[in-house]
Structures are given as structure tokens and as C-alpha cells.
Design an enzyme around this catalytic site. Structure first.
Site, short mmCIF file in Angstrom:
data_model
loop_
_atom_site.label_atom_id
_atom_site.label_comp_id
_atom_site.label_asym_id
_atom_site.label_seq_id
_atom_site.Cartn_x
_atom_site.Cartn_y
_atom_site.Cartn_z
N HIS A 1 0.92 -1.12 0.13
CA HIS A 1 0.20 -0.14 0.01
C HIS A 1 1.14 1.16 -0.17
O HIS A 1 1.70 0.90 0.31
CB HIS A 1 -0.57 -0.10 1.04
CG HIS A 1 -0.33 0.13 2.78
ND1 HIS A 1 0.40 -1.00 2.93
CD2 HIS A 1 0.20 1.16 3.00
CE1 HIS A 1 1.14 -0.33 4.62
NE2 HIS A 1 1.24 1.08 4.64
N ASP B 1 0.48 4.50 1.87
CA ASP B 1 -0.40 5.71 2.82
C ASP B 1 -1.48 6.08 2.28
O ASP B 1 -1.18 7.04 2.09
CB ASP B 1 0.39 6.15 4.10
CG ASP B 1 1.50 5.35 4.94
OD1 ASP B 1 1.38 4.10 5.08
OD2 ASP B 1 2.72 5.88 5.60
N HIS C 1 4.85 0.03 0.13
CA HIS C 1 5.46 -0.68 1.04
C HIS C 1 4.42 -1.70 1.39
O HIS C 1 3.35 -1.32 1.81
CB HIS C 1 6.21 0.17 1.88
CG HIS C 1 5.12 1.27 2.71
ND1 HIS C 1 4.74 2.30 2.44
CD2 HIS C 1 4.35 0.75 4.56
CE1 HIS C 1 3.64 2.91 3.32
NE2 HIS C 1 3.17 1.97 4.38
N ARG D 1 6.54 6.45 14.13
CA ARG D 1 6.33 6.82 12.48
C ARG D 1 6.28 7.86 13.04
O ARG D 1 5.59 8.28 13.56
CB ARG D 1 4.84 6.12 12.02
CG ARG D 1 5.45 6.24 10.27
CD ARG D 1 3.64 5.94 9.60
NE ARG D 1 3.02 6.12 9.92
CZ ARG D 1 2.11 6.19 8.79
NH1 ARG D 1 2.09 5.83 7.85
NH2 ARG D 1 0.74 7.51 8.77
C1 SIN Z 1 3.41 0.78 7.61
O1 SIN Z 1 2.34 0.37 6.45
O2 SIN Z 1 3.78 2.29 8.03
C2 SIN Z 1 4.48 -0.05 8.69
C3 SIN Z 1 5.14 -0.51 8.11
C4 SIN Z 1 5.67 -1.82 8.78
O3 SIN Z 1 5.05 -1.87 9.75
O4 SIN Z 1 6.75 -2.44 8.87
#
Ligand code: SIN
Length: 284
Positions: A114, A116, A260, A275
Site C-alpha cells: 500500500h 499510506d 510498502h 512513525r
Molecule cells: C506501515 O505501513 O506504515 C508499517 C510498516 C511496518 O510496520 O513495517
């Protein structure tokens, strides 16, 4: 991999960049992100980010505030107001529980590819993850270049996609799509299937397996076939860099030209990353 492709002390930039995979990812060597960076260094990091789409900085020690300050070098930081972190721009991605309650979001297991928040009008420009606690195996984050995926399309396919939009929705439980999207419930937004990066001018695929529901105005069968082709391209290992985390890693990705995903990891082991998102604009 491993070739140093840019930026050395010799040409006035106090860091080097080592390529991480053929199409995406660069490791920045020589910067301490807990310190204030000079404007010319920030400009050089931004150039490297635009070139490599994902930047890795190893062996960092960052407070919440350091990470937010780093994010501010690229744009306006955004976190999640629901989180109980002292700094409201910081969101925890974690399976850790305190008193039976999860302390973060996206806790367990695999996460499909996806970009974000593309179910919002203005998806994130980018985001910065900082690794605090990691399982002994798995929980890797894969990043794919949507430029490379777009470039791999035939001329006819590119022509077919021009002007199409897709509906993207927040429709997932435990990080895998439910397939039961209800527009009266979760957030959703229509965006171009192919977006143009506002800074580089390059085109990239802007639909993903986790969030894109259908292509607007097409019969279901045709829409499904196009989406499946685009997802497969975006997830093609050739266009992907899989990051195996170490504590202290900072990864900055450009959400406008990457997707990602996360690999599975043992539910019995703790995983905690911090994050900070960076505000984006409306894709075109
Ligand atoms: C995310 O999609 O922001 C998380 C990625 C992760 O947990 O590695």
C-alpha cells in the site's frame, strides 16, 4: 549492490549514498539525525530522497522530538491524534500491549502492499519510521518503486490508463483487505490510477492491493483485470527493496512514488517502530 552513487566529503556534501537495490533505496552514510542539519545538507538529502525514493540511515538515536524535527525538513509533520505519545506527531506501530491494551497500530503479522492514506484527499507525502524494538525474525518492510512499475508498462497500456481514476478505501482488518467495502463507513477517495510526482515530474502507478477497490466507470471484470496487472507489477521483486530492520534504523520513504508491505513475524515477540508522517497534497 553497495556502490556509492553520490555525495562525498570531497564534493562538499558530508554524506555518501550507497544504492540498496537496482530501482529503489539508498543508504545515507555519515549523518547524525539527532543534530541540526545545515540548509545545504537538508537540500542534498532531499535530492537524494527524490532520486532514491527511500533513504536508510543506520545507527541513529532519536527522541520523538528529533524525529519530528527531521520530518519538518521535508514538510509538515503529521501523526495520529489518538496516540498517547507526548509528541502528537508521533505514531507507534507496535504489537506491544500495556495493561492488555495495544500501545500502537498495525500490530501483528503481514501487511499487504500500500501507499499510506490514499483513501484521503491528500495522502501523505512521505513518512519516517524509526526502529525501537524488533522480533528475532521477520517483520521486514518491503518498498517498491511505482515509477519502475509504470515504466514497465507497454505504450498501449500507458495510453489505456491515461485519465482513469480508482476508488481507494480504508477497508482492512488485521492488515489484509476484507473485500466488503461499505462506502457509508470507512474513508474513501478517488485518485488518478497513474499519478505525476509534483517534484520529479515522473509518473508512477497509484493503486495498491490493500486499498484500491475498483477503477471508476469500468465493468467489474475489466477493472479487476487492470488492477491485478498493476498490483503484480508494483509487487514485482525486481522493483522492490526488502529492508531487514536493525534497532536504530531510520527509513524515510516518498509516499508519492512508492508502496510498502510488511512480512510476517512471530506474534509472541515484541515489535515497536515510531512513525512520523509528512503532509501531502492532492495527487494529479
Ligand atoms: C506501515 O505501513 O506504515 C508499517 C510498516 C511496518 O510496520 O513495517
Amino acid at each position: 549492490m553497495g556502490d556509492v552513487v553520490s555525495g562525498t566529503e570531497a564534493n562538499g556534501v558530508p554524506f555518501a549514498v550507497r544504492r540498496l537495490s537496482p530501482h529503489i533505496g539508498g543508504e545515507v552514510i555519515g549523518l547524525d539525525l539527532s543534530r541540526e542539519l545545515a540548509p545545504e545538507v537538508v537540500a542534498a538529502v532531499r535530492l537524494a530522497w527524490l532520486q532514491h525514493q527511500v533513504l536508510l540511515f543506520r545507527d541513529q538515536t532519536l527522541t520523538d522530538d528529533d524525529q519530528v524535527r527531521f520530518a519538518r525538513m521535508f514538510g509538515e509533520p503529521v501523526g495520529s491524534r489518538s496516540m498517547k505519545q507526548a509528541n502528537p506527531n508521533v505514531m507507534l506501530i507496535s504489537n506491544v500491549r500495556e495493561n492488555g491494551q495495544l500501545i500502537g497500530v498495525l500490530p501483528d503479522g503481514e501487511l499487504q502492499f500500500h501507499a499510506d492514506s490514499i483513501y484521503l484527499e491528500k495522502p501523505l507525502m512521505g513518512a519516517i519510521l524509526y526502529a525501537v524494538e524488533l522480533p528475532s525474525t521477520g517483520g521486514n518492510t518491503k518498498f517498491s518503486s511505482t515509477y519502475a512499475a509504470y515504466d514497465a508498462l507497454s505504450r498501449d497500456e500507458k495510453r489505456r490508463l491515461s485519465g482513469l481514476t480508482a476508488l481507494n478505501a480504508f477497508d482492512y482488518e488485521t492488515q489484509v483487505r476484507t473485500g466488503r467495502f461499505d462506502p457509508s463507513k470507512g474513508p474513501h477517495y478517488k485518485h488518478p490510477v497513474v499519478r505525476t510526482h509534483p517534484e520529479t515530474g515522473r509518473k508512477g502507478i497509484f493503486v495498491n492491493r490493500l486499498m484500491s477497490q475498483h477503477i471508476v466507470g469500468l465493468p467489474a471484470k475489466e477493472s479487476d483485470a487492470i488492477l491485478a496487472r498493476l498490483w503484480d507489477l508494483c509487487e514485482c521483486p525486481e522493483f522492490t527493496y526488502e529492508h531487514v530492520w536493525r534497532v536504530g534504523d531510520v527509513v524515510l520513504w516518498d509516499n508519492r512514488c512508492t508502496q510498502h508491505a510488511r512480512t510476517d513475524f512471530p506474534a509472541s515477540e515484541r515489535r515497536l517502530l515510531r512513525r512520523v508522517g509528512i503532509e501531502g497534497d492532492k495527487p494529479y
